[in-house]
Design an enzyme around this catalytic site. Structure first.
Site, PDB file in Angstrom:
ATOM      1  N   SER A 104       2.813  -9.210   2.286  1.00 21.74           N
ATOM      2  CA  SER A 104       3.704  -9.100   1.002  1.00 21.74           C
ATOM      3  C   SER A 104       4.998 -10.116   1.486  1.00 21.74           C
ATOM      4  CB  SER A 104       3.856  -7.645   0.943  1.00 21.74           C
ATOM      5  OG  SER A 104       4.708  -7.748  -0.202  1.00 21.74           O
ATOM      6  N   TYR A 153       6.957 -14.096  -8.870  1.00 25.20           N
ATOM      7  CA  TYR A 153       6.539 -14.002  -7.610  1.00 25.20           C
ATOM      8  C   TYR A 153       6.589 -12.488  -7.315  1.00 25.20           C
ATOM      9  CZ  TYR A 153       6.556 -14.265  -2.495  1.00 25.20           C
ATOM     10  OH  TYR A 153       6.287 -14.091  -1.028  1.00 25.20           O
ATOM     11  N   LYS A 193       4.000  -9.533  -5.793  1.00 18.97           N
ATOM     12  CA  LYS A 193       4.273  -8.960  -4.740  1.00 18.97           C
ATOM     13  C   LYS A 193       4.472  -7.376  -4.603  1.00 18.97           C
ATOM     14  CE  LYS A 193       3.356 -12.222  -1.862  1.00 18.97           C
ATOM     15  NZ  LYS A 193       2.249 -12.487  -0.968  1.00 18.97           N
TER      16      LYS A 193
END
Length: 274
Positions: free
Chosen positions: A133, A147, A151
């Protein structure tokens, strides 16, 4: 080489964390299945290395790579979902294709590879799944919306997965690195076409920050790889393992502030009964 020698299966093994973890696992005496979209770019050669093509967006290549790993080594003990890439841009600046591409690799790709490996780990009643992660999986920076989406979702999926497979002898570890000197801020990073109104906002500032930090990040990926191997070997390692002082400090600040917000809102938020 004993059949009980651990087998590591690593995606994105040709660069960055993937390369560093593969080298560290090999040095520890493990057997390594090193995968990449272009396996000819994997910079490792050893009798205990199996270099394979694997594109996390291609289910057939995933199934083929897992089958080849089992045929060669007979088991998979550690899965490292490392393949991924970044995208900088305010949410409005992103194209539909850019959004789809990030989610296809960073989230759907991880899910595909994990699901492909789980039958082997279930049969073994053992295994560790390492999910790469980011500090961006805990803190969403302006300009990093998609993004962070990938994650944050990865962390939620992995937390649920840990509860699902734990009773079957399988562990999950979520690795949350800060800035490390990999290719992430360089060739692994894409940038959306800018909208001028965002240029002087925090979203616009993130572009310059990533360009400026490329190649001068303060943390060593080889040290991160060594810590990941230590975490896998230690049965008491917690679910989430932040790496780098920047990540630890920022996550602590985020969680402390979030807890304070929770306590401030709790008296009103709890007043919901019939």
């Amino acid at each position: 080489m004993s059949d009980s020698t651990p087998v590591w299966f690593i995606t994105g093994s040709n660069t960055g964390f993937g390369d560093a973890i593969a080298r560290a696992a090999l040095a520890s005496g493990a057997r390594v299945v090193a995968t990449a979209r272009r396996p000819e770019t994997i910079q490792l050669s050893d009798d205990n290395i199996l270099a394979l093509h694997l594109d996390v967006t291609d289910p057939e290549s995933i199934e083929a790579a897992v089958a080849a790993a089992i045929e060669r080594f007979g088991r998979i003990d550690v899965l490292v979902n490392n393949a991924g890439h970044g995208l900088v841009g305010a949410l409005e600046e992103l194209s539909e294709k850019q959004i789809d591409d990030v989610l296809a690799v960073n989230l759907r790709g991880v899910m595909r590879v994990t699901r492909a490996v789980l039958p082997t780990m279930r049969a073994q009643r053992s295994g560790t799944i390492v999910q790469l992660s980011s500090v961006g999986g805990v803190i969403a920076n302006p300009g990093h919306a998609i993004y962070a989406t990938s994650k944050f979702a990865l962390e939620g999926m992995s937390e649920a997965l840990a509860g699902e497979v734990g009773p079957l002898g399988i562990r999950v570890l979520i690795v949350e690195p800060g800035p490390f000197r990999t290719e992430f801020a360089g060739r692994s990073m894409s940038f959306a076409d800018p909208i001028e109104d965002y240029a002087t906002t925090p979203a616009g500032a993130l572009r310059a920050r990533f360009r400026d930090q490329n190649g001068v990040q303060p943390n060593d990926p080889e040290r991160a790889a060594a810590l990941i191997l230590e975490a896998v070997a230690d049965p008491n390692t917690p679910l989430r393992i932040p790496l780098g002082p920047e990540a630890i400090d920022r996550i602590r600040t985020k969680l402390t502030g979030q807890l304070a917000d929770l306590e401030a809102w709790a008296p009103r938020g709890a007043d919901t009964r019939f």
